[in-house]
Design a protein around this motif. Structure first.
Motif, mmCIF file in Angstrom:
data_model
loop_
_atom_site.group_PDB
_atom_site.id
_atom_site.type_symbol
_atom_site.label_atom_id
_atom_site.label_comp_id
_atom_site.label_asym_id
_atom_site.label_seq_id
_atom_site.Cartn_x
_atom_site.Cartn_y
_atom_site.Cartn_z
ATOM 1 N N GLU A 65 0.836 -1.194 0.000
ATOM 2 C CA GLU A 65 0.000 0.000 0.000
ATOM 3 C C GLU A 65 0.869 1.242 0.000
ATOM 4 O O GLU A 65 1.802 1.358 0.805
ATOM 5 N N THR A 66 0.578 2.158 -0.898
ATOM 6 C CA THR A 66 1.245 3.451 -0.930
ATOM 7 C C THR A 66 0.223 4.542 -0.629
ATOM 8 O O THR A 66 -0.951 4.255 -0.384
ATOM 9 N N VAL A 67 0.650 5.777 -0.668
ATOM 10 C CA VAL A 67 -0.259 6.883 -0.376
ATOM 11 C C VAL A 67 -1.386 6.944 -1.390
ATOM 12 O O VAL A 67 -2.553 7.187 -1.043
ATOM 13 N N THR A 68 -1.086 6.692 -2.638
ATOM 14 C CA THR A 68 -2.059 6.909 -3.715
ATOM 15 C C THR A 68 -2.511 5.640 -4.418
ATOM 16 O O THR A 68 -3.327 5.727 -5.339
ATOM 17 N N SER A 69 -2.006 4.465 -4.050
ATOM 18 C CA SER A 69 -2.373 3.246 -4.771
ATOM 19 C C SER A 69 -2.231 2.038 -3.870
ATOM 20 O O SER A 69 -1.700 2.116 -2.751
ATOM 21 N N TYR A 70 -2.702 0.910 -4.386
ATOM 22 C CA TYR A 70 -2.653 -0.365 -3.661
ATOM 23 C C TYR A 70 -2.234 -1.437 -4.658
ATOM 24 O O TYR A 70 -2.992 -1.777 -5.569
ATOM 25 N N GLN A 71 -1.024 -1.964 -4.503
ATOM 26 C CA GLN A 71 -0.490 -2.980 -5.408
ATOM 27 C C GLN A 71 -0.812 -4.365 -4.854
ATOM 28 O O GLN A 71 -0.510 -4.661 -3.691
ATOM 29 N N HIS A 72 -1.375 -5.225 -5.694
ATOM 30 C CA HIS A 72 -1.768 -6.560 -5.248
ATOM 31 C C HIS A 72 -1.576 -7.534 -6.408
ATOM 32 O O HIS A 72 -2.238 -7.437 -7.432
ATOM 33 N N ASP A 73 -0.674 -8.449 -6.252
ATOM 34 C CA ASP A 73 -0.379 -9.468 -7.256
ATOM 35 C C ASP A 73 -0.234 -8.852 -8.650
ATOM 36 O O ASP A 73 0.691 -8.094 -8.890
ATOM 37 N N GLY A 126 -2.192 -6.659 -10.220
ATOM 38 C CA GLY A 126 -2.920 -5.415 -10.437
ATOM 39 C C GLY A 126 -2.468 -4.304 -9.505
ATOM 40 O O GLY A 126 -1.857 -4.541 -8.460
ATOM 41 N N VAL A 127 -2.782 -3.094 -9.902
ATOM 42 C CA VAL A 127 -2.565 -1.900 -9.092
ATOM 43 C C VAL A 127 -3.885 -1.139 -9.071
ATOM 44 O O VAL A 127 -4.432 -0.817 -10.131
ATOM 45 N N SER A 128 -4.401 -0.850 -7.882
ATOM 46 C CA SER A 128 -5.726 -0.238 -7.752
ATOM 47 C C SER A 128 -5.630 1.122 -7.086
ATOM 48 O O SER A 128 -4.733 1.391 -6.291
ATOM 49 N N ARG A 129 -6.587 1.956 -7.441
ATOM 50 C CA ARG A 129 -6.763 3.258 -6.814
ATOM 51 C C ARG A 129 -8.245 3.447 -6.560
ATOM 52 O O ARG A 129 -9.067 3.180 -7.447
ATOM 53 N N SER A 130 -8.591 3.905 -5.352
ATOM 54 C CA SER A 130 -9.996 4.000 -4.943
ATOM 55 C C SER A 130 -10.359 5.441 -4.617
ATOM 56 O O SER A 130 -9.510 6.245 -4.225
ATOM 57 N N TRP A 131 -11.660 5.720 -4.773
ATOM 58 C CA TRP A 131 -12.230 7.038 -4.468
ATOM 59 C C TRP A 131 -13.438 6.863 -3.564
ATOM 60 O O TRP A 131 -14.139 5.850 -3.617
ATOM 61 N N LEU A 132 -13.695 7.878 -2.713
ATOM 62 C CA LEU A 132 -14.821 7.874 -1.785
ATOM 63 C C LEU A 132 -15.787 8.994 -2.127
ATOM 64 O O LEU A 132 -15.371 10.089 -2.528
ATOM 65 N N LEU A 133 -17.061 8.737 -1.939
ATOM 66 C CA LEU A 133 -18.088 9.728 -2.220
ATOM 67 C C LEU A 133 -18.036 10.854 -1.187
ATOM 68 O O LEU A 133 -17.939 10.600 0.020
#
Length: 497
Positions: free
Chosen positions: A324-332, A334-341
């Motif tokens: 996990e980094t400040v702006t992303s989440y690396q997993h196997d 893939g690399v994901s980035r999430s947003w909240l409403l």
């Protein structure tokens, strides 16, 4: 002859719950301000210097509570988030490794983070179909996952769409009367179709006696069509707490949930959910496995088509490693980035407001949109609605100018919500999490651009879940995690249904 103009139905009237307190101070800041004034006045009876010595620290402590961002966070909230991230990073909690080569006991690939204490159970519904139940041990909650095939909105009359929306609102309203229900979520997942499902469906049905020309046409369709197609999956999660005491054993909970599934599924079908059925424990494990490692999606489909199932267990559904980094989440793979409403669309909207956000997007490996709902019981709904109504009236009477115009609009919305609740409508708090998964860190910038374009069409406001990307990624999975039951609470809005 007379012609009647048909007006497209519009929806809205959601509003953010107003917290008690003066302006942006909130309850804690208001109490601190008045308490500080009292202490300062008492100190002034001793001397002016004593009053200044007391007032300055109080002002310094209360001032950060009045400074807020557009999404409602104050200085202490932002500082606490950064301190929490630094603590986790210093303890190496942002890195996760599992499997036989890791230091974790058992050598299994268990899901990380908030899913580390979750176990899988399995029961049988009245139709003798297996359904998986995720047991969240820490909060003693039980989650059922339902797979849906919603009816599409293309070539459908507007009045039918209006009926579906009304039935969906009624289904959400009935959730408040479900005994022990803590929350629900709708997860819409889209991804490019690798073509495995189409090939399995078509090639296995070709007759050995088919003409060569017909066979060639079908094979060409299978080879070329997946390039422009996409895969879309919709999941509904329902999270329950034991009714009648927390000492109920797991078998009793499985029996109770099995009896409730029939009514829940019928309501979903009436609301346009199409074919709906509970997912087995194996299917839930497959969904989580593919989310953490998108590259195995086609392999999972192949094995399931050839053998009728993968045999995957929950203890092996997690990733081999995550960072996990400040702006992303690396997993196997893939690399994901999430947003909240942070804010729902202002004013009224039409039924297709989220169509672009929910639809497939080119260049994105996987996309998940999770709508999280928190039903409120009727007694609490009446109290909250009345409190919001009084707060809106107070703000309208104490403001002037342009601010007063907005406050008057708030009063109208609060009055309408109160009137609808009084006639039997339900109240529900809702939020949303969006996760985009790409193949590498270099593509995260493109994902940011894609997300900005999607939000522009939907008129909603979202902010990146920086320094909590792992938690946001997990909340977007169809596993029944309720943010308000955890430590980090996203902004919620409520709507009369």
């Amino acid at each position: 002859m007379t012609t009647e103009t048909y007006k497209t139905p519009t929806y809205g009237n959601w509003r953010r719950p107003r917290k008690a307190g003066l302006g942006p101070l909130g309850l804690v800041g208001t109490v601190g301000t008045f308490g500080g004034l009292v202490v300062t006045l008492l100190a002034s009876m001793i001397s002016l210097r004593a009053a200044i010595v007391v007032a300055v620290p109080i002002a310094i402590g209360v001032a950060p509570l009045a400074i807020r961002t557009q999404d409602g966070r104050n200085v202490y909230n932002m500082a606490g988030l950064r301190v929490s991230w630094l603590r986790r990073k210093s303890k190496r909690q942002h890195v996760y490794a599992s499997g036989p080569l890791s230091t974790r006991p058992g050598g299994r690939f268990r899901p990380p983070g908030m899913l580390s204490d979750v176990t899988m159970l399995e029961g049988r519904d009245p139709y003798d179909r297996p359904f998986g139940v995720l047991h969240h041990k820490h909060r003693n909650l039980f989650t059922v996952v339902i797979s849906c095939e919603p009816d599409g909105g293309s070539l459908v009359d507007s009045d039918q769409v209006d009926i579906w929306v009304a039935m969906w609102g009624e289904w959400l309203s009935r959730l408040a009367h479900e005994p022990g229900l803590r929350g629900a979520s709708v997860v819409v997942e889209t991804a490019p179709d690798p073509g495995t499902r189409l090939a399995t469906e078509v090639l296995t049905r070709i007759s050995p006696d088919a003409p060569p020309a017909a066979r060639a046409v079908m094979e060409e369709v299978v080879a070329g069509y997946p390039d422009a197609s996409s895969e879309m999956n919709t999941y509904i999660t329902l999270t329950y707490a034991p009714v009648g005491g927390s000492r109920r054993d797991q078998e009793e909970m499985l029996t109770d949930l099995a009896l409730r599934l029939h009514g829940v599924l019928n309501g979903l079908i009436s609301a346009g959910g199409g074919s709906a059925e509970p997912l087995s424990a194996e299917r839930i494990a497959e969904v989580v496995r593919v989310a953490y490692d998108p590259a195995v999606s086609s392999d999972v489909l192949d094995v399931r088509a050839q053998q009728g199932g993968t045999g995957l267990e929950w203890s092996d559904a997690g990733p081999a490693a995550t960072v996990e980094t400040v702006t992303s989440y690396q997993h196997d793979s893939g690399v994901s980035r999430s947003w909240l409403l942070t804010m729902a669309p202002r004013g009224t909207v039409r039924a297709g407001i989220l169509r672009s956000l929910l639809g497939p997007v080119s260049g994105i490996r996987r996309k998940r949109v999770a709508l999280i709902y928190r039903p409120i019981d009727p007694a609490t709904s009446a109290r909250l609605v009345e409190a919001d109504r009084r707060a809106a009236q107070f703000m309208a009477n104490s403001t002037r100018g342009l601010v007063r115009a907005r406050a008057v609009s708030e009063v109208q919305a609060a009055e309408q919500t109160a009137a609808e609740e009084a006639t039997g409508a339900g109240l529900v708090e809702f939020s949303a999490v969006v996760t985009l998964t790409v193949d590498s860190l270099a593509e995260v910038a493109e994902a940011n651009t894609t997300m900005r374009n999607l939000l522009g069409a939907t008129r909603i406001s979202m902010r990146p879940a920086d320094r909590m990307q792992a938690a946001a990624f997990t909340c977007a999975l169809p596993v029944g995690l309720l943010p308000w039951e955890q430590t980090m609470v996203p902004h919620q809005l409520k709507e009369a249904l």
